[in-house]
Scaffold this active site. Sequence first.
Site, mmCIF file in Angstrom:
data_model
loop_
_atom_site.group_PDB
_atom_site.id
_atom_site.type_symbol
_atom_site.label_atom_id
_atom_site.label_comp_id
_atom_site.label_asym_id
_atom_site.label_seq_id
_atom_site.Cartn_x
_atom_site.Cartn_y
_atom_site.Cartn_z
ATOM 1 N N ARG A 1 0.837 -1.214 0.000
ATOM 2 C CA ARG A 1 0.000 0.000 0.000
ATOM 3 C C ARG A 1 0.864 1.253 0.000
ATOM 4 O O ARG A 1 0.701 2.133 -0.847
ATOM 5 C CB ARG A 1 -0.911 0.006 1.242
ATOM 6 C CG ARG A 1 -2.125 -0.872 1.112
ATOM 7 C CD ARG A 1 -2.892 -0.906 2.403
ATOM 8 N NE ARG A 1 -2.122 -1.556 3.432
ATOM 9 C CZ ARG A 1 -2.534 -2.600 4.156
ATOM 10 N NH1 ARG A 1 -3.738 -3.074 3.988
ATOM 11 N NH2 ARG A 1 -1.765 -3.145 5.069
ATOM 12 N N ILE A 2 1.820 1.348 0.943
ATOM 13 C CA ILE A 2 2.643 2.558 1.047
ATOM 14 C C ILE A 2 3.701 2.568 -0.059
ATOM 15 O O ILE A 2 3.852 3.573 -0.768
ATOM 16 C CB ILE A 2 3.292 2.640 2.449
ATOM 17 C CG1 ILE A 2 2.203 2.850 3.511
ATOM 18 C CG2 ILE A 2 4.326 3.769 2.499
ATOM 19 C CD1 ILE A 2 2.675 2.710 4.949
ATOM 20 N N ASP B 1 9.660 -7.249 -4.221
ATOM 21 C CA ASP B 1 8.559 -7.669 -3.345
ATOM 22 C C ASP B 1 8.359 -9.162 -3.522
ATOM 23 O O ASP B 1 8.539 -9.682 -4.635
ATOM 24 C CB ASP B 1 7.269 -6.904 -3.721
ATOM 25 C CG ASP B 1 6.227 -6.983 -2.608
ATOM 26 O OD1 ASP B 1 5.794 -8.103 -2.259
ATOM 27 O OD2 ASP B 1 5.844 -5.927 -2.083
ATOM 28 N N VAL C 1 8.358 -2.728 3.627
ATOM 29 C CA VAL C 1 7.806 -4.059 3.916
ATOM 30 C C VAL C 1 7.064 -4.025 5.251
ATOM 31 O O VAL C 1 7.335 -3.179 6.100
ATOM 32 C CB VAL C 1 8.920 -5.138 4.011
ATOM 33 C CG1 VAL C 1 9.529 -5.409 2.648
ATOM 34 C CG2 VAL C 1 9.993 -4.726 5.009
ATOM 35 N N ALA D 1 11.175 3.915 6.699
ATOM 36 C CA ALA D 1 9.975 4.377 7.410
ATOM 37 C C ALA D 1 9.033 3.187 7.545
ATOM 38 O O ALA D 1 7.819 3.347 7.578
ATOM 39 C CB ALA D 1 9.301 5.525 6.669
ATOM 40 N N ARG E 1 9.669 -0.545 9.557
ATOM 41 C CA ARG E 1 9.810 -0.964 10.953
ATOM 42 C C ARG E 1 11.300 -1.135 11.249
ATOM 43 O O ARG E 1 12.058 -1.627 10.407
ATOM 44 C CB ARG E 1 9.067 -2.289 11.190
ATOM 45 C CG ARG E 1 7.550 -2.216 10.991
ATOM 46 C CD ARG E 1 6.864 -1.397 12.070
ATOM 47 N NE ARG E 1 6.928 -2.073 13.354
ATOM 48 C CZ ARG E 1 6.065 -3.001 13.764
ATOM 49 N NH1 ARG E 1 5.051 -3.346 12.999
ATOM 50 N NH2 ARG E 1 6.200 -3.572 14.930
ATOM 51 N N ASP F 1 13.044 6.832 10.057
ATOM 52 C CA ASP F 1 11.892 7.200 10.879
ATOM 53 C C ASP F 1 11.605 6.079 11.876
ATOM 54 O O ASP F 1 10.927 6.297 12.882
ATOM 55 C CB ASP F 1 10.664 7.436 9.987
ATOM 56 C CG ASP F 1 9.485 8.033 10.750
ATOM 57 O OD1 ASP F 1 9.710 9.043 11.452
ATOM 58 O OD2 ASP F 1 8.368 7.492 10.653
ATOM 59 N N GLU G 1 13.670 1.895 19.081
ATOM 60 C CA GLU G 1 13.007 3.212 19.078
ATOM 61 C C GLU G 1 12.030 3.393 20.242
ATOM 62 O O GLU G 1 11.783 4.518 20.675
ATOM 63 C CB GLU G 1 12.283 3.445 17.747
ATOM 64 C CG GLU G 1 11.052 2.576 17.569
ATOM 65 C CD GLU G 1 10.356 2.791 16.222
ATOM 66 O OE1 GLU G 1 11.034 2.713 15.195
ATOM 67 O OE2 GLU G 1 9.141 3.022 16.229
ATOM 68 N N HIS H 1 9.482 8.392 14.420
ATOM 69 C CA HIS H 1 8.314 7.619 13.961
ATOM 70 C C HIS H 1 7.114 8.540 13.716
ATOM 71 O O HIS H 1 6.013 8.309 14.236
ATOM 72 C CB HIS H 1 7.969 6.509 14.973
ATOM 73 C CG HIS H 1 7.229 5.358 14.354
ATOM 74 N ND1 HIS H 1 7.498 4.048 14.648
ATOM 75 C CD2 HIS H 1 6.229 5.315 13.441
ATOM 76 C CE1 HIS H 1 6.695 3.248 13.949
ATOM 77 N NE2 HIS H 1 5.923 4.013 13.206
HETATM 78 N N1 LIG Z 1 6.659 5.207 9.942
HETATM 79 C C1 LIG Z 1 5.358 5.223 10.133
HETATM 80 O O1 LIG Z 1 4.815 6.168 10.716
HETATM 81 C C2 LIG Z 1 4.510 4.098 9.604
HETATM 82 C C3 LIG Z 1 3.123 4.260 9.541
HETATM 83 C C4 LIG Z 1 2.345 3.234 8.972
HETATM 84 C C5 LIG Z 1 2.935 2.069 8.534
HETATM 85 N N2 LIG Z 1 4.297 1.914 8.653
HETATM 86 C C6 LIG Z 1 4.951 0.695 8.194
HETATM 87 O O2 LIG Z 1 5.026 0.710 6.777
HETATM 88 C C7 LIG Z 1 5.188 -0.629 6.305
HETATM 89 C C8 LIG Z 1 4.349 -0.871 5.051
HETATM 90 O O3 LIG Z 1 2.979 -0.737 5.352
HETATM 91 P P1 LIG Z 1 1.882 -1.097 4.232
HETATM 92 O O4 LIG Z 1 0.558 -0.733 4.791
HETATM 93 O O5 LIG Z 1 2.297 -0.550 2.916
HETATM 94 O O6 LIG Z 1 2.042 -2.688 4.206
HETATM 95 P P2 LIG Z 1 1.554 -3.685 3.050
HETATM 96 O O7 LIG Z 1 1.262 -4.965 3.734
HETATM 97 O O8 LIG Z 1 0.501 -3.072 2.207
HETATM 98 O O9 LIG Z 1 2.865 -3.844 2.125
HETATM 99 C C9 LIG Z 1 3.986 -4.549 2.530
HETATM 100 C C10 LIG Z 1 4.610 -5.183 1.292
HETATM 101 O O10 LIG Z 1 5.833 -5.806 1.686
HETATM 102 C C11 LIG Z 1 5.945 -7.048 0.994
HETATM 103 N N3 LIG Z 1 6.856 -7.921 1.742
HETATM 104 C C12 LIG Z 1 6.653 -8.537 2.927
HETATM 105 N N4 LIG Z 1 7.742 -9.235 3.305
HETATM 106 C C13 LIG Z 1 8.658 -9.058 2.320
HETATM 107 C C14 LIG Z 1 9.980 -9.515 2.126
HETATM 108 N N5 LIG Z 1 10.593 -10.300 3.012
HETATM 109 N N6 LIG Z 1 10.624 -9.145 1.001
HETATM 110 C C15 LIG Z 1 10.018 -8.351 0.080
HETATM 111 N N7 LIG Z 1 8.769 -7.890 0.200
HETATM 112 C C16 LIG Z 1 8.093 -8.222 1.320
HETATM 113 C C17 LIG Z 1 4.519 -7.565 0.931
HETATM 114 O O11 LIG Z 1 4.367 -8.547 -0.092
HETATM 115 C C18 LIG Z 1 3.746 -6.283 0.639
HETATM 116 O O12 LIG Z 1 3.605 -6.025 -0.736
HETATM 117 C C19 LIG Z 1 4.849 -1.521 7.487
HETATM 118 O O13 LIG Z 1 6.058 -2.024 8.047
HETATM 119 C C20 LIG Z 1 4.199 -0.584 8.489
HETATM 120 O O14 LIG Z 1 4.382 -1.005 9.824
HETATM 121 C C21 LIG Z 1 5.081 2.912 9.163
#
Ligand SMILES: NC(=O)c1ccc[n+]([C@@H]2O[C@H](COP(=O)([O-])OP(=O)(O)OC[C@H]3O[C@@H](n4cnc5c(N)ncnc54)[C@H](O)[C@@H]3O)[C@@H](O)[C@H]2O)c1
Length: 330
Positions: free
Chosen positions: A155-156, A175, A205, A232, A234, A258, A263, A296
Amino acid sequence: MTKILMTSVREDEQDAINAFAKEHNIKIITTPKLIDDAVDMTADVDGLVIQQRSKVDPAVYAKLKANGIKQIATRTAGFDMVDIKKAHENGLTVTNVPAYSPRSVAEHALMQIFRLLRKSYRFDTQVAADDFRWFSDEQAMEIHTATVGIIGVGRIGGTLAKLLNALGAHVLGFDVKPREEMKGIVEYVSKEELLKRSDVISLHVDLNPTSTHLLGAKDFALMKPTAALVNASRGPVVVTADLVDALNKKELAAAALDTFEGENEVVMTDRRKKGLSDVPLIEELHAMDNVILTPHIAFFTNLAVKNMVDFSLEDVLLVLAGKPSPHEVN
Ligand SMILES: NC(=O)c1ccc[n+]([C@@H]2O[C@H](COP(=O)([O-])OP(=O)(O)OC[C@H]3O[C@@H](n4cnc5c(N)ncnc54)[C@H](O)[C@@H]3O)[C@@H](O)[C@H]2O)c1
């Protein structure tokens, strides 16, 4: 009138909470306390929304059940602070907010990509020290000439890919589940190829056993010495000690983090007097003038905060009405 308790409420959430209460004609009681310290307040309410990084005290679940509570909604994407098994044993439905605003984090990552390409971290440090010169290794790279690698094009990551594509950058993606709809926007390659070719690498991821420590010493060794890293996603996706090493060895030029291992010890704490000596790796990163640390806050935008409040409260109302929530966690 339906009454809902929201814990760990910050001042900046209050407007969205008040608007939701008015629109749905419900009463929302808020407290800055964690649920661990506010569980007695649930005696008089129908529903509960929490938000915390620390694990919910195991004693809370039975107390919620005793107070007639049927659900726990966390207004965050992560739900590892909730013991799902214990919650279910106590008849509690658990919901989260999986996507409150992918743009919030994608725009943050884009900003950091710009800052790294424009070497703003160098000028920030120099100008703060009254040095207004510029040096030949500070020449910037225009984004439409850059190759940006996105690890985790979900998504992000997918939202970021579209923004970068619109700006003319060449976008590489790695991915485990490539998506057909990213065709024409992302060139999917292996992790190794992405590391070798990218000018900036941005991590998006989700944290799972395959993504934990996804980037370590041998990965940083593949990066261009002029390239930079954005995390940004985990903290545990990166082996922090290896990143510090690689930055010291100049295997990569810079990083914008981030999220970082450890953290929880520093985010939302005032370290002005205490310093960082109890978290030596973070202290080392913090001391580097080619590392940009943020606490964060990539998610922390107008729309994301409103969506976290709205979506979590909508879930409470669904569960209380006996309807399924699309965000139930099992
Ligand atoms: N910094 C912040 O404030 C903040 C806020 C929201 C989310 N996040 C983090 O952003 C990240 C992404 O969120 P999202 O909603 O886009 O998640 P998402 O589940 O939509 O996307 C994650 C992607 O990573 C891929 N993936 C998983 N394991 C993998 C690996 N080992 N190798 C390659 N690809 C892999 C998945 O197939 C998926 O397409 C998460 O870690 C979430 O915790 C951070």
